[in-house]
Design an enzyme around this catalytic site. Structure first.
Site, PDB file in Angstrom:
ATOM      1  N   HIS A  58      -5.637  -3.834  -1.525  1.00  0.00           N
ATOM      2  CA  HIS A  58      -5.471  -2.777  -2.534  1.00  0.00           C
ATOM      3  C   HIS A  58      -5.489  -3.333  -3.957  1.00  0.00           C
ATOM      4  O   HIS A  58      -5.367  -2.567  -4.918  1.00  0.00           O
ATOM      5  CB  HIS A  58      -4.168  -2.015  -2.306  1.00  0.00           C
ATOM      6  N   LYS A  73     -12.569  -0.481   0.554  1.00  0.00           N
ATOM      7  CA  LYS A  73     -11.821   0.305  -0.435  1.00  0.00           C
ATOM      8  C   LYS A  73     -12.607   0.266  -1.759  1.00  0.00           C
ATOM      9  O   LYS A  73     -13.626   0.923  -1.860  1.00  0.00           O
ATOM     10  CB  LYS A  73     -10.391  -0.237  -0.567  1.00  0.00           C
ATOM     11  N   SER A 125       0.795  -1.231   0.000  1.00  0.00           N
ATOM     12  CA  SER A 125       0.000   0.000   0.000  1.00  0.00           C
ATOM     13  C   SER A 125       0.824   1.276   0.000  1.00  0.00           C
ATOM     14  O   SER A 125       0.342   2.320  -0.427  1.00  0.00           O
ATOM     15  CB  SER A 125      -0.942  -0.001   1.201  1.00  0.00           C
TER      16      SER A 125
HETATM   17  C1  PLP Z   1      -3.179  -4.255   2.938  1.00  0.00           C
HETATM   18  C2  PLP Z   1      -4.244  -3.837   3.913  1.00  0.00           C
HETATM   19  N1  PLP Z   1      -4.810  -4.764   4.686  1.00  0.00           N
HETATM   20  C3  PLP Z   1      -5.766  -4.433   5.571  1.00  0.00           C
HETATM   21  C4  PLP Z   1      -6.217  -3.142   5.699  1.00  0.00           C
HETATM   22  C5  PLP Z   1      -7.288  -2.829   6.701  1.00  0.00           C
HETATM   23  O1  PLP Z   1      -8.512  -2.742   6.036  1.00  0.00           O
HETATM   24  P1  PLP Z   1      -9.817  -2.315   6.813  1.00  0.00           P
HETATM   25  O2  PLP Z   1      -9.960  -0.844   6.624  1.00  0.00           O
HETATM   26  O3  PLP Z   1     -10.911  -3.111   6.184  1.00  0.00           O
HETATM   27  O4  PLP Z   1      -9.623  -2.694   8.245  1.00  0.00           O
HETATM   28  C6  PLP Z   1      -5.668  -2.140   4.908  1.00  0.00           C
HETATM   29  C7  PLP Z   1      -6.135  -0.733   5.061  1.00  0.00           C
HETATM   30  O5  PLP Z   1      -5.473   0.214   4.868  1.00  0.00           O
HETATM   31  C8  PLP Z   1      -4.646  -2.503   3.988  1.00  0.00           C
HETATM   32  O6  PLP Z   1      -4.080  -1.562   3.227  1.00  0.00           O
END
Ligand code: PLP
Length: 399
Positions: free
Chosen positions: A214, A245, A186
């Site tokens: 992502h 997202k 990310s």
């Molecule tokens: C790779 C990754 N995993 C998990 C998450 C967490 O997602 P959530 O907002 O559904 O908790 C994010 C959020 O930024 C992320 O970028």
């Protein structure tokens, strides 16, 4: 309030203020979209949302949420196994599994909960978890919770290091051995070397785990993610992801994999056992987002065109964004306070984009992370590029 404790907090916050790294929340008064109204800055173009497909204000997605609210009410006021599961949860879970080509899936209120509820459930004494060093914080915390497992970190995307760690774990007789990676990283916008990872997992009998938060809706011809991008559908053992997202953007996460995996998570995963389910409104709007994406595969293509257009624009005016095939296009600027000051200047020129620094990214690699949406128009991207050019000159990054 305990006065000494309050003074201690104030002192720490003052340090952040003095370093120029204090984070200010911005308040939007309109739905997330390529252009929003912000209390602090007026109308601005958004380049810092994960609303990759622009579905968070899609009428079909909104309508489904309203219908979900009318049909199911606000929620069950219970954790799932007590009396907290609606038929719409099952529908959504079947739909996610079908979308990703797995046997089953299980939703959580966030991917954070999915990742922190996964590893400790399936990795006990004698197991091992090998994790990419740039994995998301939720994976890091999830792996920390699996404190009976032998845990190790391999150098980012370094397959020789991963193989060395696999050899160590198998020589120690660990089972199961999990290899976990983000699909799209990310902060970099780069993608995992999934074909090599799958091959190594097969060679050592390890279980592959990919968090494609992502990548979902972004990568692959039909937006099914990084796994589709590499033609590896059906070859990753466990997929985690978010509904917060590209897939509607409200909240929610999931683990997808075999039926046995999902049944085990229902028995033992602590966020399942001790916390409420995804609100039915969110389940309904996420289902609608999946349906919308299936009916509009061109959205993922439009997103790729926008990414290519914006990346080329940044390069034309003199920036050198990090390379990568995802919808994340970061520009490294070095110092954290500099990145935050630069994002403030961009906001004054009508572009909402966040500067990230230490400890989110390694010291000295602070960045402005731009994220594109399929719904951005060429005019909006051109206006954003003009702001980048002006601010780049003002801060001395462009001549
Ligand atoms: C790779 C990754 N995993 C998990 C998450 C967490 O997602 P959530 O907002 O559904 O908790 C994010 C959020 O930024 C992320 O970028």
């Amino acid at each position: 309030m305990n006065a000494a404790f309050e003074a201690r907090l104030r002192g720490e916050l003052d340090t952040l203020h003095a370093a120029g790294t204090f984070k200010h929340l911005r308040h939007l008064t309109t739905p997330m979209a390529p252009e929003v109204h912000m209390e602090e800055a007026g109308d601005v173009i958004v380049l810092s949302s994960n609303n990759y497909l622009g579905l968070s204000d899609q009428p079909e997605v909104i309508e489904a949420g309203i219908e979900g609210l009318k049909k199911y009410g606000a929620g069950t006021a219970s954790v799932r196994f007590i009396c907290g599961t609606f038929d719409i949860h099952r529908m959504l879970e079947e739909r996610i599994a079908q979308f990703l080509g797995t046997e089953a899936s299980l939703t959580y209120v966030a991917c954070w909960n999915a990742n922190t509820g996964l590893f400790a459930t399936i990795c006990g004494e004698g197991s091992a978890i090998i994790s990419d060093e740039l994995n998301h914080a939720s994976i890091i915390d999830g792996v920390r919770l699996a404190n009976k497992a032998k845990r190790s970190v391999y150098k980012h995307a370094d397959m020789a290091d991963l193989e060395a760690k696999l050899q160590e774990a198998t020589a120690a007789g660990c089972a199961p051995v999990l290899v976990v990676t983000d699909g799209v990283f990310s902060m970099e916008g780069s993608i995992a070397k999934l074909p090599e990872i799958v091959a190594l997992c097969k060679k050592y009998g390890a279980v592959s785990v990919v968090d494609d938060s992502h990548g979902t809706g972004v990568m692959g011809k039909t937006g099914r993610g990084t796994i589709e991008h590499f033609g590896l559908t059906g070859q990753i053992d466990i997929i985690t992801g978010t509904l917060g997202k590209a897939l509607g953007g409200a909240a929610g996460g999931f683990v997808a994999g075999s039926r046995a995996l999902v049944d085990m998570l229902i028995q033992r995963s602590r966020p399942q056992l001790f916390s409420n389910a995804l609100p039915p409104t969110v389940a309904a709007s996420s289902l609608a987002a999946l349906d919308y994406l299936d009916a509009h595969p061109e959205l993922a293509e439009r997103l790729r065109e926008n990414v290519a257009y914006f990346r080329a624009g940044l390069q034309r005016i003199g920036f050198k964004p990090l390379d990568g095939p995802s919808a994340i296009v970061p520009i490294i600027v070095g110092d954290t306070a500099f990145a935050i000051a630069m994002s403030d200047k961009l906001l004054k020129r009508g572009v909402f984009v966040t500067g990230f620094g230490f400890p989110v990214v390694p010291e000295g690699t602070a960045r402005i992370r731009t994220q594109l949406s399929a719904k951005l128009t060429q005019d909006e991207m051109d206006r954003a590029l003009a702001a980048f050019e002006a601010v780049g000159k003002e801060v001395g990054l462009l001549s």
